[in-house]
Design a protein around this motif. Structure first.
Motif, PDB file in Angstrom:
ATOM      1  N   HIS A 148       0.727  15.352 -66.144  1.00  0.00           N
ATOM      2  CA  HIS A 148       1.941  15.104 -66.934  1.00  0.00           C
ATOM      3  C   HIS A 148       1.903  13.727 -67.596  1.00  0.00           C
ATOM      4  O   HIS A 148       2.932  13.084 -67.771  1.00  0.00           O
ATOM      5  N   GLN A 149       0.715  13.251 -67.928  1.00  0.00           N
ATOM      6  CA  GLN A 149       0.522  11.991 -68.650  1.00  0.00           C
ATOM      7  C   GLN A 149      -0.438  12.244 -69.800  1.00  0.00           C
ATOM      8  O   GLN A 149      -1.326  13.083 -69.689  1.00  0.00           O
ATOM      9  N   ASP A 150      -0.255  11.488 -70.873  1.00  0.00           N
ATOM     10  CA  ASP A 150      -1.216  11.646 -71.966  1.00  0.00           C
ATOM     11  C   ASP A 150      -2.499  10.882 -71.633  1.00  0.00           C
ATOM     12  O   ASP A 150      -2.586  10.156 -70.645  1.00  0.00           O
ATOM     13  N   PHE A 151      -3.480  11.066 -72.467  1.00  0.00           N
ATOM     14  CA  PHE A 151      -4.810  10.493 -72.224  1.00  0.00           C
ATOM     15  C   PHE A 151      -4.779   8.974 -72.151  1.00  0.00           C
ATOM     16  O   PHE A 151      -5.413   8.368 -71.292  1.00  0.00           O
ATOM     17  N   TRP A 152      -4.025   8.325 -73.046  1.00  0.00           N
ATOM     18  CA  TRP A 152      -3.990   6.863 -73.094  1.00  0.00           C
ATOM     19  C   TRP A 152      -3.314   6.281 -71.861  1.00  0.00           C
ATOM     20  O   TRP A 152      -3.738   5.260 -71.343  1.00  0.00           O
ATOM     21  N   THR A 153      -2.270   6.949 -71.372  1.00  0.00           N
ATOM     22  CA  THR A 153      -1.617   6.490 -70.140  1.00  0.00           C
ATOM     23  C   THR A 153      -2.543   6.686 -68.959  1.00  0.00           C
ATOM     24  O   THR A 153      -2.630   5.829 -68.075  1.00  0.00           O
ATOM     25  N   TRP A 154      -3.236   7.803 -68.927  1.00  0.00           N
ATOM     26  CA  TRP A 154      -4.165   8.067 -67.829  1.00  0.00           C
ATOM     27  C   TRP A 154      -5.275   7.017 -67.768  1.00  0.00           C
ATOM     28  O   TRP A 154      -5.710   6.629 -66.701  1.00  0.00           O
ATOM     29  N   LEU A 155      -5.698   6.518 -68.927  1.00  0.00           N
ATOM     30  CA  LEU A 155      -6.721   5.473 -68.967  1.00  0.00           C
ATOM     31  C   LEU A 155      -6.148   4.089 -68.658  1.00  0.00           C
ATOM     32  O   LEU A 155      -6.898   3.150 -68.432  1.00  0.00           O
ATOM     33  N   GLY A 156      -4.831   3.978 -68.665  1.00  0.00           N
ATOM     34  CA  GLY A 156      -4.194   2.691 -68.390  1.00  0.00           C
ATOM     35  C   GLY A 156      -4.035   1.830 -69.624  1.00  0.00           C
ATOM     36  O   GLY A 156      -3.869   0.614 -69.515  1.00  0.00           O
ATOM     37  N   LEU A 157      -4.074   2.415 -70.795  1.00  0.00           N
ATOM     38  CA  LEU A 157      -3.968   1.649 -72.026  1.00  0.00           C
ATOM     39  C   LEU A 157      -2.557   1.646 -72.580  1.00  0.00           C
ATOM     40  O   LEU A 157      -2.293   0.987 -73.584  1.00  0.00           O
ATOM     41  N   ARG A 158      -1.659   2.339 -71.940  1.00  0.00           N
ATOM     42  CA  ARG A 158      -0.282   2.366 -72.411  1.00  0.00           C
ATOM     43  C   ARG A 158       0.641   2.033 -71.296  1.00  0.00           C
ATOM     44  O   ARG A 158       0.491   2.313 -70.177  1.00  0.00           O
TER      45      ARG A 158
END
Length: 67
Positions: free
Chosen positions: A57-67
Motif C-alpha cells: 500500500h505504498q508507491d515505489f518512491w515511498t518504498w525506496l525511502g525517497l518520499r
C-alpha cells in the motif's frame, strides 16, 4: 506524354540468425533476441512493481525511502 511509374524497391530487413529449431539464437549487440529478452524482463519488472505496491500500500518512491 508516356510516363511509366514504378514503385521503388522495398528495403530489406536484416536477416536474423536462426538455429536448428527455428529459434533466434543469442548474439551480441542490438539483435531481435536481445530486444525480446529485454522486453520480457521489463514486463516481469512492471508486474513485480504492481504486486509490491498492492501488498505494501505504498508507491515505489515511498518504498525506496525517497518520499
Amino acid at each position: 506524354m508516356n510516363e511509366t511509374t514504378s514503385t521503388p524497391p522495398q528495403p530489406t530487413a536484416p536477416q536474423a540468425t536462426l538455429d536448428a529449431d527455428n529459434r533466434f539464437e543469442p548474439a551480441f549487440g542490438w539483435t531481435f533476441y536481445a530486444e525480446q529478452i529485454n522486453g520480457r524482463f521489463a514486463m516481469i519488472g512492471f508486474v513485480a512493481l504492481l504486486i509490491l505496491e498492492f501488498f505494501t500500500h505504498q508507491d515505489f518512491w515511498t518504498w525506496l525511502g525517497l518520499r
